[in-house]
Design a protein around this motif. Structure first.
Motif, PDB file in Angstrom:
ATOM      1  N   PRO A  23       1.492  58.001  40.400  1.00 26.71           N
ATOM      2  CA  PRO A  23       1.240  56.897  38.175  1.00 26.71           C
ATOM      3  C   PRO A  23       2.543  55.720  39.033  1.00 26.71           C
ATOM      4  O   PRO A  23       3.290  55.753  39.306  1.00 26.71           O
ATOM      5  CB  PRO A  23       1.820  58.384  37.404  1.00 26.71           C
ATOM      6  CG  PRO A  23       1.203  59.282  38.592  1.00 26.71           C
ATOM      7  CD  PRO A  23       1.581  59.324  39.787  1.00 26.71           C
ATOM      8  N   GLY A  24       1.539  55.128  37.782  1.00 23.50           N
ATOM      9  CA  GLY A  24       2.778  53.951  38.149  1.00 23.50           C
ATOM     10  C   GLY A  24       3.433  54.261  36.186  1.00 23.50           C
ATOM     11  O   GLY A  24       3.410  54.698  36.079  1.00 23.50           O
ATOM     12  N   PRO A  26       4.682  52.501  33.082  1.00 28.97           N
ATOM     13  CA  PRO A  26       4.286  51.843  32.266  1.00 28.97           C
ATOM     14  C   PRO A  26       6.018  51.123  31.630  1.00 28.97           C
ATOM     15  O   PRO A  26       6.833  51.752  31.898  1.00 28.97           O
ATOM     16  CB  PRO A  26       3.483  52.500  30.900  1.00 28.97           C
ATOM     17  CG  PRO A  26       4.232  53.760  31.552  1.00 28.97           C
ATOM     18  CD  PRO A  26       4.549  53.891  32.066  1.00 28.97           C
ATOM     19  N   PRO A  33       1.606  49.029  35.004  1.00 28.88           N
ATOM     20  CA  PRO A  33       2.505  48.920  35.175  1.00 28.88           C
ATOM     21  C   PRO A  33       3.333  49.138  36.363  1.00 28.88           C
ATOM     22  O   PRO A  33       3.227  47.984  37.271  1.00 28.88           O
ATOM     23  CB  PRO A  33       2.193  50.111  35.511  1.00 28.88           C
ATOM     24  CG  PRO A  33       0.661  50.227  35.610  1.00 28.88           C
ATOM     25  CD  PRO A  33       0.448  48.639  35.303  1.00 28.88           C
ATOM     26  N   VAL A  35       4.438  49.985  40.314  1.00 26.55           N
ATOM     27  CA  VAL A  35       3.796  50.643  41.030  1.00 26.55           C
ATOM     28  C   VAL A  35       4.212  51.185  42.725  1.00 26.55           C
ATOM     29  O   VAL A  35       4.463  49.132  42.652  1.00 26.55           O
ATOM     30  CB  VAL A  35       2.152  50.353  40.671  1.00 26.55           C
ATOM     31  CG1 VAL A  35       1.726  50.494  40.140  1.00 26.55           C
ATOM     32  CG2 VAL A  35       2.153  48.713  41.369  1.00 26.55           C
ATOM     33  N   PRO A  72      -3.565  53.068  40.506  1.00 26.89           N
ATOM     34  CA  PRO A  72      -2.326  53.924  39.613  1.00 26.89           C
ATOM     35  C   PRO A  72      -2.919  54.236  37.964  1.00 26.89           C
ATOM     36  O   PRO A  72      -3.482  53.528  37.338  1.00 26.89           O
ATOM     37  CB  PRO A  72      -0.893  53.876  39.961  1.00 26.89           C
ATOM     38  CG  PRO A  72      -1.646  52.374  40.801  1.00 26.89           C
ATOM     39  CD  PRO A  72      -2.647  51.735  41.078  1.00 26.89           C
ATOM     40  N   GLY A  73      -2.863  55.755  37.448  1.00 29.65           N
ATOM     41  CA  GLY A  73      -3.554  55.841  37.536  1.00 29.65           C
ATOM     42  C   GLY A  73      -4.883  56.500  37.123  1.00 29.65           C
ATOM     43  O   GLY A  73      -5.786  56.729  35.711  1.00 29.65           O
ATOM     44  N   ARG A  75      -7.186  54.806  37.988  1.00 27.11           N
ATOM     45  CA  ARG A  75      -7.921  53.438  37.747  1.00 27.11           C
ATOM     46  C   ARG A  75      -8.973  53.551  38.565  1.00 27.11           C
ATOM     47  O   ARG A  75      -8.344  52.993  40.031  1.00 27.11           O
ATOM     48  CB  ARG A  75      -7.666  52.411  37.412  1.00 27.11           C
ATOM     49  CG  ARG A  75      -6.913  52.463  35.767  1.00 27.11           C
ATOM     50  CD  ARG A  75      -5.723  51.708  35.199  1.00 27.11           C
ATOM     51  NE  ARG A  75      -5.259  51.397  36.159  1.00 27.11           N
ATOM     52  CZ  ARG A  75      -5.151  49.927  36.802  1.00 27.11           C
ATOM     53  NH1 ARG A  75      -5.915  48.958  36.189  1.00 27.11           N
ATOM     54  NH2 ARG A  75      -4.249  49.348  37.873  1.00 27.11           N
TER      55      ARG A  75
END
Length: 180
Positions: A23-24, A26, A33, A35, A72-73, A75
């Protein structure tokens, strides 16, 4: 394509995917984010060179465009290319091409030269393209976008140090040199 080339590209694509699953972080004042995936992009250019490194990143971006959640996330999908990260994703594709050619052109075998190339292409180039993408895709003023991406420089510099250390260690390996 040779089996060795296919294997190298596939393994680097897998590394890019794995780094994208982390995960990035924020930042808050910028819609992009922090990363780890750009570390993989730097490694693709340094370790595989311009052609194979670009092919590995291109493979990742095709999978992302097809909807695979490898950024990341979680997406994925074509929409990420026209969102705030669009400039970064485009620079990811160009980074291995420029880095691989630069490392080959300036092959001095000096770690400081390799670090400078990896840092300029993997940090400066990616973040400038990201800032331009923020301006074009979100309407953020260019100066504000350039100042905003400065938050990424310290962490990206650490990633470029890691990339050059891996590159130098593997370049010293005779089996690795013969496979590239």
């Amino acid at each position: 394509m040779k089996i060795r080339t296919i294997t190298q590209v596939a393994l680097m694509t897998a590394i890019l995917i794995i780094l994208g699953l982390i995960p990035g972080i924020p930042v808050g004042f910028i819609p992009v984010p922090i990363v780890l995936q750009n570390l993989g992009v730097m490694l693709a250019g340094a370790l595989l060179g311009s052609k194979k490194g670009t092919l590995a990143v291109f493979s990742l971006l095709v999978l992302v465009a097809l909807g695979c959640p490898f950024l990341p996330g979680g997406r994925g999908g074509i929409a990420v290319f026209i969102g705030p990260s669009g400039g970064y994703l485009l620079s990811y594709l160009l980074c291995p091409l420029i880095m691989g050619k630069s490392l080959k052109l300036f092959s001095s075998r000096k770690m400081l030269v390799d670090f400078a190339i990896i840092w300029i292409v993997g940090v400066v180039f990616i973040n400038v393209c990201g800032a331009i993408g923020l301006t074009v895709l979100t309407g953020m003023p260019l100066l504000k976008a350039l100042l905003s991406v400065l938050v990424f420089i310290p962490g990206d510099t650490i990633k470029s140090v890691a990339a050059v250390l891996v590159f130098e260690k593997l370049r010293a390996n005779a089996a690795f040199r013969s496979s590239i």
